[in-house]
Design an enzyme around this catalytic site. Structure first.
Site, PDB file in Angstrom:
ATOM      1  N   ASP A  40       0.437  -1.215  -0.154  1.00 33.07           N
ATOM      2  CA  ASP A  40      -0.188  -0.195  -0.181  1.00 33.07           C
ATOM      3  C   ASP A  40       1.064   1.118  -0.205  1.00 33.07           C
ATOM      4  O   ASP A  40       2.027   0.969   0.453  1.00 33.07           O
ATOM      5  CB  ASP A  40      -1.232   0.157   1.204  1.00 33.07           C
ATOM      6  CG  ASP A  40      -2.159  -0.948   1.173  1.00 33.07           C
ATOM      7  OD1 ASP A  40      -2.024  -1.923   0.309  1.00 33.07           O
ATOM      8  OD2 ASP A  40      -2.779  -1.249   2.037  1.00 33.07           O
ATOM      9  N   HIS A 100       3.520  -2.287   3.262  1.00 32.39           N
ATOM     10  CA  HIS A 100       3.215  -0.969   3.014  1.00 32.39           C
ATOM     11  C   HIS A 100       4.712  -0.556   1.576  1.00 32.39           C
ATOM     12  O   HIS A 100       6.008  -0.839   2.416  1.00 32.39           O
ATOM     13  CB  HIS A 100       3.330   0.092   3.741  1.00 32.39           C
ATOM     14  CG  HIS A 100       1.213   0.025   4.646  1.00 32.39           C
ATOM     15  ND1 HIS A 100       2.031  -1.447   5.467  1.00 32.39           N
ATOM     16  CD2 HIS A 100       0.720   0.139   4.384  1.00 32.39           C
ATOM     17  CE1 HIS A 100       0.402  -0.588   5.954  1.00 32.39           C
ATOM     18  NE2 HIS A 100      -0.025  -0.316   5.458  1.00 32.39           N
TER      19      HIS A 100
END
Length: 700
Positions: free
Chosen positions: A84, A236
């Protein structure tokens, strides 16, 4: 010059400023609204969604209005790795390198604004067999924003993905999302809106918690599912230092035997992403262009604002420093009462019936003797000459000529005068009784060729009058003190200025080549080797424009004429001696503070509007208040030096609302006209005769 041409210029300037504001607002929206992702769920503790199909379902959900909720999950021994908040120019390439080394594929949920910044990373992700998903455009949480903005965020991200890669995606991961068990009612409503637009919401089975940076081993443990289970795993690739994420990914891929690492679409057997239509790609190109333009504009505005503040503050401090030095020098000088024989006062007059009597009476009342007053009627169509004649004052004579302009009238008066020292006076100016005596004292120094007096505003009632009064005291007179010490005085004002006849002869009299004959004449005198000084105690009062239209015409003529004079005397930049000081000090100062800095003002104002919406209010208020305080201190000091009351100070902050904009628009208009070579004519200000009344009222 036709009216359509200036109008078209203002329209062009307005369009340019609107486009600049749009670009800045896009940049502000992208950078200041959503913020960087951290992975921290914002709705922890809110009520869980009532529908058990979401709570107990798989991580890939289809939630759409009027349709049953469907969920998908990866089969056993299939891990769908997801990342992400990217793409990030530092960490995304490192993660891609690790995936390539292990032959694994993953899904990257990208922030649209970052794709627009780094489209090459989005292309690399797709080219290496990975897939992209939408993570909104500004990392905004769908559950916390209105529906219209959610739709805009998704559409914009889809567009920039299309322009960067040529494909589109049906996958969405809301920022701050976690596992299905953490979905709230608000989250479910946002998922429902996304489903109506055709999106599948991808949550996670395993949240690696890498955003906490708990250490490589802890990230690996959190990302590893129970033996044999398939899972969607959340990492992430942006939002800070992701070194632990890179190390944990490398360890996970190397240590997890018997697992297949796939994209989300591969893991749950979805069809490949379809190609993007041309219209979607074009929208993406346009959005990327606007965002990049906004980023460039914001960077330029930061530099411009910083430079404007530094220059503005620097100018005020410089004015204060030199003014203080000038006061000390003036105090050390002995007060002389030298006499120079006959002093001739030249008053060029064209339709000055409203003020000429007051001007001539004040000159005749001067304490200097012998004094000669020559009024040159330049073809007036009113009773200017008759008024002067009927006054019957001794030492005053009238010379009539056909209308030929102010420079010609001055030259006529100079030729008719008998004195070796000449005082050139506007026909709307009222002199103090000792003004001429004080004005001529510096001529005791044989190197002095011209002396500037202290012009004050007579009709200073109302806001416009107060603003001009402050401008004369703060800007003009403080600048003259500085120019005096730097020996580069660019202008002896037409309202009150003294000249040595030999200096005027050296430069061939008053030139008609520019609209600012006083500035042109002063520069020529300096280049001829003469000194030009400032005498603050030689005071005269003048009538200033009483309306914005009159003020515009006057300042436009001044500005355009000053530019003409600067261009005419540009060779002084390469000269030595007095001419070099004028060029490298005086002209450089005028170019910087009266031309270039005002030209940046429209963009600075646009940046200020941008700052109101996107920058912290304490920062804006502190900056504005600090600058206003410095201006107030400078203004108070200038008023004190000129022996003026502090009353008008209250109007100083209001100058930013109207007066400042008018002044910089004058500079913009004059600059464009000068660059295009427009021919300008002298425009006379309408006189009302209120100056004498206002002056008399203050004296009583």
């Amino acid at each position: 010059m036709t009216g359509a041409r200036p109008l078209s210029r203002w329209v062009g300037l307005g369009i340019a400023l609107v486009l600049l504001l749009i670009a800045l607002c896009v940049n502000g929206y992208v950078r200041h609204v959503g913020g960087e992702g951290t992975g921290v769920p914002r709705h922890t503790g809110r009520p869980i969604a009532a529908d058990p199909a979401i709570r107990a379902g798989g991580p890939v959900l289809r939630v759409a209005p009027g349709q049953p909720i469907r969920s998908l999950r990866p089969p056993s021994r299939v891990l769908a790795l997801t990342f992400d908040d990217g793409p990030d120019p530092v960490w995304t390439p490192r993660i891609l390198d690790v995936l390539r080394r292990h032959g694994a594929h993953a899904t990257f949920f990208v922030v649209g604004a970052k794709v627009a910044e780094h489209p090459e990373l989005a292309r690399r992700i797709v080219a290496e067999g990975h897939e992209l998903g939408v993570h909104t455009y500004t990392h905004a949480e769908p559950a916390a924003i209105p529906g219209w903005r959610q739709r805009a965020e998704l559409a914009a991200t889809q567009a920039v993905i299309a322009s960067a890669t040529g494909t589109r995606t049906r996958l969405l991961r809301p920022p701050y999302a976690s596992t299905p068990a953490a979905v709230t009612r608000a989250d479910a409503e946002a998922m429902n809106r996304a489903g109506a637009a055709g999106y599948l919401t991808v949550l996670a089975d395993r949240d690696s918690q890498d955003w906490r940076r708990p250490g490589t081993a802890a990230i690996v443990r959190a990302a590893t599912p129970p033996a044999g289970n398939g899972a969607v795993v959340m990492f992430h690739d942006s939002g800070g230092d992701r070194a632990q994420t890179v190390a944990a990914l490398d360890r996970l891929l190397g240590a997890t035997r018997g697992y297949r690492f796939a994209t989300v679409s591969q893991a749950v057997r979805l069809d490949p992403a379809p190609p993007a239509p041309t219209t979607l790609r074009l929208r993406g190109y346009a959005l990327t262009g606007v965002q990049r333009a906004g980023a460039v504009a914001a960077s330029a505005m930061s530099v411009l604002l910083g430079a404007a503040v530094l220059l503005g503050v620097g100018r005020l401090l410089t004015q204060l420093y030199y003014s203080r030095r000038h006061v000390r020098r003036t105090r050390r000088q002995t007060h002389r009462q030298a006499r120079f024989g006959t002093v001739s006062v030249i008053v060029p007059a064209y339709n000055e019936a409203a003020n000429i009597a007051a001007t001539v009476r004040s000159l005749a009342a001067s304490d200097y003797r012998p004094l000669e007053i020559v009024v040159v009627d330049d073809g007036s169509t009113d009773d200017t000459a008759g008024i002067v004649t009927r006054l019957g004052l001794p030492g005053v004579r009238v010379v009539r000529q056909e209308n030929a302009g102010k420079p010609a009238a001055l030259n006529t008066g100079i030729a008719a005068a008998t004195g070796d020292l000449l005082v050139l006076v506007d026909g709307d100016t009222v002199f103090a009784p000792d003004a001429i005596s004080r004005l001529v004292q510096p001529f005791a120094d044989v190197s002095v060729g011209a002396v500037s007096g202290n012009t004050k505003v007579a009709n200073r009632g109302g806001l416009l009058g107060r603003w001009q009064h402050l401008e004369y005291v703060i800007g003009f007179n403080l600048d003259r003190r500085m120019f005096d010490l730097a020996r580069c005085m660019p202008t002896v004002p037409g309202a009150i200025g003294g000249f040595r006849r030999t200096a005027l002869a050296d430069v061939g009299g008053v030139s008609q080549a520019t609209l600012a004959e006083d500035t042109d004449l002063t520069m020529a005198v300096i280049r001829a080797g003469w000194r030009v000084v400032y005498e603050p105690h030689a005071v005269a009062w003048t009538e200033v424009p009483a309306s914005l239209g009159q003020l515009w015409r006057q300042r436009y003529r001044w500005c355009y004429g000053t530019m003409q004079a600067m261009w005419k005397h540009r060779r002084s930049l390469a000269e030595r001696g007095p001419g070099g000081r004028l060029g490298r000090r005086g002209l450089a100062y005028l170019l910087l503070f009266q031309v270039l800095l005002p030209l940046t003002a429209p963009a600075v104002d646009v940046a200020a509007v941008y700052g109101i919406f996107f920058l912290p209010w304490p920062q804006i208020v502190a900056t504005w208040a600090s600058f206003q305080a410095l201006q107030m201190i400078t203004a108070a000091y200038a008023l004190r030096l000129d022996g003026e009351r502090f009353g008008p100070l209250w109007s100083l902050p209001l100058q930013q609302l109207v007066y400042r904009q008018l002044m910089y628009l004058v500079v913009v208009h004059a600059t464009v006209a000068a660059l295009l070579g427009d021919r300008q004519r002298w425009q006379r200000m309408h006189r009302t005769g209120q100056a004498e009344l206002a002056l008399a009222a203050r004296r009583t």
